[in-house]
Design a protein around this motif. Structure first.
Motif, PDB file in Angstrom:
ATOM      1  N   HIS A 108      44.109   6.056   3.185  1.00  0.00           N
ATOM      2  CA  HIS A 108      45.464   6.005   2.643  1.00  0.00           C
ATOM      3  C   HIS A 108      45.412   5.335   1.280  1.00  0.00           C
ATOM      4  O   HIS A 108      44.645   4.385   1.071  1.00  0.00           O
ATOM      5  CB  HIS A 108      46.382   5.227   3.592  1.00  0.00           C
ATOM      6  CG  HIS A 108      47.834   5.419   3.274  1.00  0.00           C
ATOM      7  ND1 HIS A 108      48.483   4.666   2.322  1.00  0.00           N
ATOM      8  CD2 HIS A 108      48.760   6.291   3.781  1.00  0.00           C
ATOM      9  CE1 HIS A 108      49.748   5.048   2.250  1.00  0.00           C
ATOM     10  NE2 HIS A 108      49.941   6.037   3.127  1.00  0.00           N
ATOM     11  N   HIS A 109      46.250   5.804   0.346  1.00  0.00           N
ATOM     12  CA  HIS A 109      46.179   5.271  -1.009  1.00  0.00           C
ATOM     13  C   HIS A 109      46.527   3.784  -1.071  1.00  0.00           C
ATOM     14  O   HIS A 109      46.030   3.063  -1.950  1.00  0.00           O
ATOM     15  CB  HIS A 109      47.082   6.074  -1.958  1.00  0.00           C
ATOM     16  CG  HIS A 109      48.539   5.805  -1.797  1.00  0.00           C
ATOM     17  ND1 HIS A 109      49.318   6.448  -0.865  1.00  0.00           N
ATOM     18  CD2 HIS A 109      49.364   4.948  -2.463  1.00  0.00           C
ATOM     19  CE1 HIS A 109      50.561   6.013  -0.964  1.00  0.00           C
ATOM     20  NE2 HIS A 109      50.620   5.110  -1.919  1.00  0.00           N
ATOM     21  N   SER A 110      47.341   3.304  -0.143  1.00  0.00           N
ATOM     22  CA  SER A 110      47.671   1.866  -0.149  1.00  0.00           C
ATOM     23  C   SER A 110      46.439   1.023   0.199  1.00  0.00           C
ATOM     24  O   SER A 110      46.248  -0.075  -0.344  1.00  0.00           O
ATOM     25  CB  SER A 110      48.814   1.580   0.825  1.00  0.00           C
ATOM     26  OG  SER A 110      48.449   1.947   2.144  1.00  0.00           O
ATOM     27  N   SER A 111      45.601   1.543   1.096  1.00  0.00           N
ATOM     28  CA  SER A 111      44.367   0.831   1.448  1.00  0.00           C
ATOM     29  C   SER A 111      43.428   0.773   0.244  1.00  0.00           C
ATOM     30  O   SER A 111      42.808  -0.266  -0.038  1.00  0.00           O
ATOM     31  CB  SER A 111      43.650   1.510   2.620  1.00  0.00           C
ATOM     32  OG  SER A 111      44.477   1.544   3.761  1.00  0.00           O
ATOM     33  N   VAL A 112      43.336   1.891  -0.470  1.00  0.00           N
ATOM     34  CA  VAL A 112      42.488   1.920  -1.659  1.00  0.00           C
ATOM     35  C   VAL A 112      43.047   0.988  -2.728  1.00  0.00           C
ATOM     36  O   VAL A 112      42.291   0.286  -3.412  1.00  0.00           O
ATOM     37  CB  VAL A 112      42.376   3.363  -2.200  1.00  0.00           C
ATOM     38  CG1 VAL A 112      41.597   3.394  -3.516  1.00  0.00           C
ATOM     39  CG2 VAL A 112      41.704   4.258  -1.163  1.00  0.00           C
TER      40      VAL A 112
ATOM     41  N   ARG B 267      44.680  -1.811  -2.315  1.00  0.00           N
ATOM     42  CA  ARG B 267      44.347  -3.209  -1.990  1.00  0.00           C
ATOM     43  C   ARG B 267      42.885  -3.509  -2.326  1.00  0.00           C
ATOM     44  O   ARG B 267      42.567  -4.568  -2.868  1.00  0.00           O
ATOM     45  CB  ARG B 267      44.621  -3.476  -0.503  1.00  0.00           C
ATOM     46  CG  ARG B 267      46.091  -3.650  -0.152  1.00  0.00           C
ATOM     47  CD  ARG B 267      46.278  -4.222   1.242  1.00  0.00           C
ATOM     48  NE  ARG B 267      45.725  -3.331   2.274  1.00  0.00           N
ATOM     49  CZ  ARG B 267      46.396  -2.354   2.859  1.00  0.00           C
ATOM     50  NH1 ARG B 267      47.658  -2.123   2.500  1.00  0.00           N
ATOM     51  NH2 ARG B 267      45.847  -1.597   3.797  1.00  0.00           N
ATOM     52  N   ARG B 268      42.006  -2.558  -1.998  1.00  0.00           N
ATOM     53  CA  ARG B 268      40.581  -2.785  -2.294  1.00  0.00           C
ATOM     54  C   ARG B 268      40.349  -2.899  -3.805  1.00  0.00           C
ATOM     55  O   ARG B 268      39.607  -3.765  -4.270  1.00  0.00           O
ATOM     56  CB  ARG B 268      39.743  -1.635  -1.741  1.00  0.00           C
ATOM     57  CG  ARG B 268      39.602  -1.616  -0.232  1.00  0.00           C
ATOM     58  CD  ARG B 268      38.591  -0.536   0.150  1.00  0.00           C
ATOM     59  NE  ARG B 268      38.564  -0.291   1.575  1.00  0.00           N
ATOM     60  CZ  ARG B 268      37.791   0.627   2.148  1.00  0.00           C
ATOM     61  NH1 ARG B 268      37.015   1.393   1.391  1.00  0.00           N
ATOM     62  NH2 ARG B 268      37.809   0.806   3.458  1.00  0.00           N
ATOM     63  N   ILE B 269      40.967  -1.991  -4.556  1.00  0.00           N
ATOM     64  CA  ILE B 269      40.763  -1.997  -6.002  1.00  0.00           C
ATOM     65  C   ILE B 269      41.290  -3.293  -6.621  1.00  0.00           C
ATOM     66  O   ILE B 269      40.685  -3.852  -7.550  1.00  0.00           O
ATOM     67  CB  ILE B 269      41.437  -0.765  -6.657  1.00  0.00           C
ATOM     68  CG1 ILE B 269      40.692   0.520  -6.273  1.00  0.00           C
ATOM     69  CG2 ILE B 269      41.496  -0.900  -8.170  1.00  0.00           C
ATOM     70  CD1 ILE B 269      39.246   0.562  -6.730  1.00  0.00           C
TER      71      ILE B 269
END
Length: 349
Positions: A305-309, A311-313
């Motif tokens: 999910h783009h929200s997970s990405v 947070r990682r970024i």
């Protein structure tokens, strides 16, 4: 002339024998026999071991009078002759006669050398994809002269004036000859292992045919020696996500390969990335983000999910001390990634 030869042969047994040897090899050359067949025929005619060796190759063809290959230790040649091609010595032929040399051995060796030169020019030393490393090294060496390079290419089966593409290859599972056959089907292609890397010389290269698990760099220059340097550089930029890299596609990014390793290692962005790279998940996320250029496209690549990405970024950006939300930060991160991979690459000088 034929009538004169007949009269001479009747007067001198040596002339008769010499003419018969000349006719024997003329017949072999008309039949376009290869090197092993020439060795077998010569051993049978001489009734002793006959040998052929091309300079730059490790293999010698030695055949006993019965036509079989011999593994017996060489007894030392009873006579030798140089194989000349374009007025340059490319090999040697010899006889291993246990007793004194036959008066006609010199004629036999002279004709055998001529026949070997004709066969080499026609076939080259091998018809397989794998080639003698010494010849391939002559082609890609920066120290070689153009005449030697052209001659080596001809011996490898590449016609004069034919473009030659050079690949630097790492193939941990698939044999190098199969890789060469796949990227250049139905056209001249040769491969060899040199200095821990696979070298593929090909008339054309279909990069889409390189199999999974193989990494390759493709040179762009017309000169094979320069193209080899470019191919090695391109290979250093290859990644699991982009396993095949063409030097021409690197553009200004290729300049990174000219930077000394110490300077790359001491750069703050590269040093920070080395710490981030300790976590493979973070490294993969950053790589996908740099390739995709946006969070949503990176999420598609990673199947997250783009929200997970996002947070990682954000966490990775803090670790790198780089604002990854804008194009400037993305460029810095991409350059740091490329520089870190150059440090980590086995092909780097």
């Amino acid at each position: 002339m034929e009538a004169l030869a007949v009269r001479l042969s009747g007067l001198d047994p040596y002339v008769d024998g010499a003419l018969r040897i000349v006719a024997f090899y003329d017949t072999l050359m008309r039949r376009r026999v290869d090197l092993p067949a020439l060795a077998r025929a010569s051993a049978g005619l001489a009734e002793c071991v006959a040998g052929i060796r091309l300079h730059g190759t490790e293999r010698a063809i030695r055949v006993a009078p019965d036509g079989t290959g011999t593994s017996a230790p060489p007894t030392g040649p009873s006579g030798t002759a140089a194989v000349l091609l374009d007025e340059e010595e490319i090999g040697t032929v010899w006889l291993e006669r246990p007793g004194p040399a036959n008066p006609l051995d010199e004629v036999l060796l002279d004709r055998l050398a001529l026949a070997v030169a004709a066969a080499v020019e026609r076939y080259g030393p091998a018809r397989t994809t794998m080639a003698d490393p010494a010849l391939v090294e002559l082609v890609i060496s920066a120290d070689g002269d153009e005449a030697a390079r052209a001659r080596a290419l001809r011996l490898l089966g590449f016609a004069a004036g034919l473009p030659v593409r050079v690949l630097a290859v790492r193939s941990p599972r698939l044999p190098l000859d199969q890789v060469g056959g796949l990227v250049c089907p139905g056209r001249p292609v040769k491969a060899a292992q040199i200095g821990g890397l696979g070298v593929v010389l090909a008339a054309v290269v279909d990069r889409d045919r390189l199999p999974t698990g193989v990494r390759a760099g493709i040179g762009a220059a017309e000169s094979p020696d320069r193209s080899w340097r470019e191919a090695r550089t391109a290979l250093r930029f290859a990644t699991p996500r982009e396993p095949v890299v063409h030097y021409a596609d690197l553009g200004a990014l290729a300049l990174l390969a000219e930077v000394p390793r110490a300077a790359l290692r001491e750069n703050p962005d590269v040093a920070a990335l080395a710490r981030v790279a300790a976590n493979p998940e973070d490294l993969e996320t950053l790589d996908a983000y740099c390739v995709a250029g946006s969070l949503r496209r990176a999420a598609d690549l990673l199947h997250l999910h783009h929200s997970s990405v996002a947070r990682r970024i954000e966490q990775i950006g803090k670790a790198l001390a780089i604002d990854l939300s804008g194009p400037a930060g993305l460029t810095r991160a991409g350059l740091a990634l490329a520089a870190w991979r150059l440090l980590d690459d086995e092909a780097s000088p």
